[in-house]
Design a protein around this motif. Structure first.
Motif, PDB file in Angstrom:
ATOM      1  N   TYR A 157       2.084  -2.010 -62.247  1.00  0.00           N
ATOM      2  CA  TYR A 157       0.781  -2.204 -62.708  1.00  0.00           C
ATOM      3  C   TYR A 157       0.436  -2.028 -64.169  1.00  0.00           C
ATOM      4  CZ  TYR A 157      -4.145  -2.525 -62.498  1.00  0.00           C
ATOM      5  OH  TYR A 157      -5.718  -2.859 -62.248  1.00  0.00           O
TER       6      TYR A 157
ATOM      7  N   GLN B  21       9.072  -7.569 -54.984  1.00  0.00           N
ATOM      8  CA  GLN B  21       8.384  -7.057 -56.251  1.00  0.00           C
ATOM      9  C   GLN B  21       8.570  -8.082 -57.467  1.00  0.00           C
ATOM     10  OE1 GLN B  21      10.571  -3.634 -57.804  1.00  0.00           O
ATOM     11  NE2 GLN B  21       9.648  -3.846 -59.752  1.00  0.00           N
TER      12      GLN B  21
ATOM     13  N   HIS C 260       5.962   5.486 -55.219  1.00  0.00           N
ATOM     14  CA  HIS C 260       4.683   5.621 -56.107  1.00  0.00           C
ATOM     15  C   HIS C 260       5.058   5.451 -57.555  1.00  0.00           C
ATOM     16  CE1 HIS C 260       5.704   9.583 -57.794  1.00  0.00           C
ATOM     17  NE2 HIS C 260       6.739   9.638 -56.830  1.00  0.00           N
TER      18      HIS C 260
ATOM     19  N   VAL D   6       5.014   1.464 -58.126  1.00  0.00           N
ATOM     20  CA  VAL D   6       3.901   0.890 -58.239  1.00  0.00           C
ATOM     21  C   VAL D   6       3.163   1.083 -59.467  1.00  0.00           C
ATOM     22  CG1 VAL D   6       1.723   0.822 -56.700  1.00  0.00           C
ATOM     23  CG2 VAL D   6       3.674   1.383 -55.644  1.00  0.00           C
TER      24      VAL D   6
ATOM     25  N   GLY E  57      -2.815  -1.182 -55.347  1.00  0.00           N
ATOM     26  CA  GLY E  57      -2.081  -0.062 -54.829  1.00  0.00           C
ATOM     27  C   GLY E  57      -1.836  -0.166 -53.247  1.00  0.00           C
TER      28      GLY E  57
ATOM     29  N   PHE F  15       1.089  -2.593 -52.438  1.00  0.00           N
ATOM     30  CA  PHE F  15       2.216  -1.989 -52.708  1.00  0.00           C
ATOM     31  C   PHE F  15       2.696  -0.906 -51.766  1.00  0.00           C
ATOM     32  CE2 PHE F  15       2.527  -4.752 -56.076  1.00  0.00           C
ATOM     33  CZ  PHE F  15       3.894  -4.462 -56.971  1.00  0.00           C
TER      34      PHE F  15
ATOM     35  N   ALA G  20      -1.611   3.699 -53.205  1.00  0.00           N
ATOM     36  CA  ALA G  20      -0.289   3.518 -52.751  1.00  0.00           C
ATOM     37  C   ALA G  20       0.071   4.558 -51.674  1.00  0.00           C
ATOM     38  CB  ALA G  20       0.477   3.071 -53.703  1.00  0.00           C
TER      39      ALA G  20
END
Length: 266
Positions: free
Chosen positions: A176, A31, A169, A172, A159, A162, A88
């Motif tokens: 963004y 990440q 979720h 993610v 999406g 990730f 995602a």
């Protein structure tokens, strides 16, 4: 039998299952790397219409910049988070193609469309090179390049990536929004709208608003995606006709046909 069972799982159930998964110890490293500005995905090439907004006197000072940033965050949440979320949850080729085509139709000006595909293509290329432990990522990239049916829009690629890395979720979608803040503030710094220290302070202020935007727009289906700030779309569309454009180095490029130093918009 298994396929029919999987197909019957709703998006909400799939999202809940993501949260319950025991996290991979290396996920945080992944990440941090994906959100690091040093990752060569073309983020420095996008100004989110800021150059055009400055010339149109929509952004004249730091307070205007802050207001502009809030509008960017709201529009990102309403228009792009549904695509990030859905991609995602189902990071497969079929879903990717469907979302990619839908987003291409929804981006109403050529400038933002080109910026999205440029950045998305760069993200996919570097991700396939980095995460070699995920064979589907490289295979999907090779396949979609050959097919020539994909546009590589950034929100969808983000999406899918990730999702393949098994991020939940919520992370993610928050990631963004973070990337959006990071790139906008970076563009403002390069355009001398704000200094580095002021940019860092503003990014921290915007984070509080971004979290509220996340709560408002997260976990929505793509059918709910919408443009909430139409003025932004108009401003971004004017970017290609700027008479004088400041480059990331602080110089000026004269004439609408001289784009070498101009930042792509998004």
């Amino acid at each position: 039998m298994l396929q029919s069972m999987v197909g019957s799982i709703s998006m909400a159930e799939r999202a809940h299952a993501q949260i319950c998964v025991v996290p991979n110890p290396l996920q945080q490293w992944n990440q941090w790397q994906l959100l690091d500005s040093i990752l060569p995905t073309g983020g420095f090439a996008h100004s989110f219409g800021l150059e055009a907004a400055i010339q149109a006197h929509i952004v004249n000072d730091q307070q205007d910049l802050y207001t502009y940033a809030l509008h960017i965050m709201e529009n990102t949440g309403s228009l792009l988070l549904p695509f990030v979320y859905t991609a995602a949850l189902s990071p497969d080729e079929e879903t990717w193609l469907k979302l990619d085509k839908m987003l291409d139709a929804m981006l109403t000006n050529e400038v933002s469309r080109k910026a999205s595909t440029t950045q998305g293509s760069a993200l996919l290329r570097i991700a396939a090179a980095i995460f070699i432990e995920i064979p589907p990522l490289k295979m999907m990239r090779e396949k979609v390049i050959v097919s020539r049916t994909f546009h590589f829009h950034h929100a969808v690629v983000f999406g899918v990536l990730f999702g393949l890395l098994s991020f939940d979720h919520v992370t993610v979608q928050r990631a963004y929004l973070f990337v959006t803040i990071r790139d906008l503030v970076s563009a403002a710094t390069r355009l001398n709208v704000i200094g580095p220290q002021g940019a860092a302070v503003m990014q921290h202020r915007i984070a509080n608003v971004a979290e509220e935007v996340l709560k408002k727009w997260m976990d929505r289906d793509v059918e709910d995606a919408c443009q909430t700030m139409p003025l932004l779309d108009t401003v971004q569309g004017c970017h290609a006709t700027l008479a004088i454009s400041r480059t990331p180095c602080g110089d000026f490029t004269h004439g609408p046909d001289q784009n070498n130093g101009r930042m792509l918009d998004m």
